[in-house]
Design a protein around this motif. Structure first.
Motif, short mmCIF file in Angstrom:
data_model
loop_
_atom_site.label_atom_id
_atom_site.label_comp_id
_atom_site.label_asym_id
_atom_site.label_seq_id
_atom_site.Cartn_x
_atom_site.Cartn_y
_atom_site.Cartn_z
N ARG A 287 0.84 -1.19 0.00
CA ARG A 287 0.00 0.00 0.00
C ARG A 287 0.88 1.25 0.00
O ARG A 287 1.83 1.34 0.76
CB ARG A 287 -0.92 0.01 1.22
CG ARG A 287 -1.87 1.22 1.29
CD ARG A 287 -2.83 1.10 2.45
NE ARG A 287 -3.71 -0.03 2.27
CZ ARG A 287 -4.83 -0.02 1.55
NH1 ARG A 287 -5.20 1.11 0.94
NH2 ARG A 287 -5.58 -1.09 1.43
N THR B 244 0.70 5.53 0.04
CA THR B 244 -0.14 6.69 0.32
C THR B 244 0.49 7.93 -0.30
O THR B 244 1.60 8.31 0.06
CB THR B 244 -0.32 6.89 1.84
OG1 THR B 244 -0.84 5.69 2.42
CG2 THR B 244 -1.29 8.02 2.11
N ASP C 221 -3.59 4.87 -1.77
CA ASP C 221 -4.47 5.81 -1.07
C ASP C 221 -4.04 7.23 -1.44
O ASP C 221 -2.85 7.49 -1.63
CB ASP C 221 -4.37 5.64 0.45
CG ASP C 221 -4.93 4.31 0.92
OD1 ASP C 221 -5.82 3.78 0.25
OD2 ASP C 221 -4.45 3.80 1.94
#
Length: 275
Positions: A88, A90, A119
């Protein structure tokens, strides 16, 4: 060195104070202070200069900061390899850039790395830089100029690297026949306002407004002139609602910033940005 000590060190370096770093990490300030103390003790060097204004990196601290986040990224990569957890990332951006520039980047990222979850957070520049520095964001997209981060007129945290991914053209615009009014400007922290201050002398009258959209709307109504990025003009020039004035406007850099030492973990983001 222990990973938790490195996390505490990176958080303090980014936040500037132990208390602010503790808030980021969700720990007591005493715990963060102890992590830093033990890290300094283990390395046999002083990483921070303690001042009334906060924690300032020493030369040794600066050298560690450029490598610490890379060590933490490698530990996370090992953990994901063992657990099968998806990666992930960001990314942060100014709101206008998130609306106009990030969608293309996200498309390229999804094509290159379908196993990567991304994200996006929209923040003001001050918050973007602070969160990149303390690890809350992996990278951030903002507007700047020159050969270093902050040359537009703001002070960045230490240890940032950058990649200029595009140029943003600025235009001085006015309603037809209304080219001699005051400059309609955004608040001082805005990148476009900083460009105005570097471009126009102090003797040019200014009227401060709350946002680019307000400056554009007032300019359309003949209340002044505005220095606006092309992505904020919409169709106003093509429709004739606004005209570009004969003015050599500067260009800004669309700049991706990240904590130095993280290039390996961010290689896919950097590739998508530069493609």
């Amino acid at each position: 060195m222990e990973l938790r000590q490195l996390r505490g060190f990176v958080a303090v370096a980014g936040a500037g104070t132990v208390t602010a770093a503790a808030n980021v990490l969700g720990l007591a300030p005493a715990s963060v202070s102890e992590q830093v103390r033990r890290l300094e003790q283990g390395l046999g060097v002083t990483l921070f200069e303690r001042t009334p204004q906060g924690m300032r990196l020493t030369a040794q601290g600066t050298a560690l900061l450029s490598r610490a986040q890379g060590l933490l990224d490698h530990a996370d990569e090992v953990r994901r390899a063992v657990t099968g957890e998806r990666r992930r990332v960001t990314l942060g951006a100014l709101e206008t850039l998130a609306a106009t520039r990030l969608p293309g980047v996200l498309r390229r990222l999804s094509e290159r790395r379908p196993d990567l979850d991304v994200d996006v957070r929209t923040l003001q520049r001050r918050e973007l830089l602070a969160e990149v520095a303390d690890g809350g964001l992996d990278a951030a997209l903002l507007l700047d100029s020159g050969a270093r981060v902050g040359a537009l007129g703001f002070t960045p945290p230490p240890g940032l690297a950058f990649l200029d991914v595009d140029e943003v053209a600025l235009s001085l615009v006015a309603a037809p026949g209304c080219d001699d009014g005051p400059l309609l400007v955004t608040p001082p922290e805005c990148s476009i306002r900083m460009a105005v201050e570097q471009t126009f002398g102090a003797d040019v009258p200014r009227r401060e407004l709350t946002s680019l959209s307000t400056a554009r709307a007032w300019t359309r109504q003949g209340l002044g002139r505005s220095l606006l990025p092309d992505f904020a003009l919409g169709s106003d020039v093509e429709s004739g609602a606004l005209v570009r004035l004969d003015f050599d406007a500067p260009r800004l850099a669309l700049r991706l910033v990240w904590q130095r030492g993280r290039e390996q973990s961010l290689r896919d983001v950097l590739y998508a940005m530069s493609a």
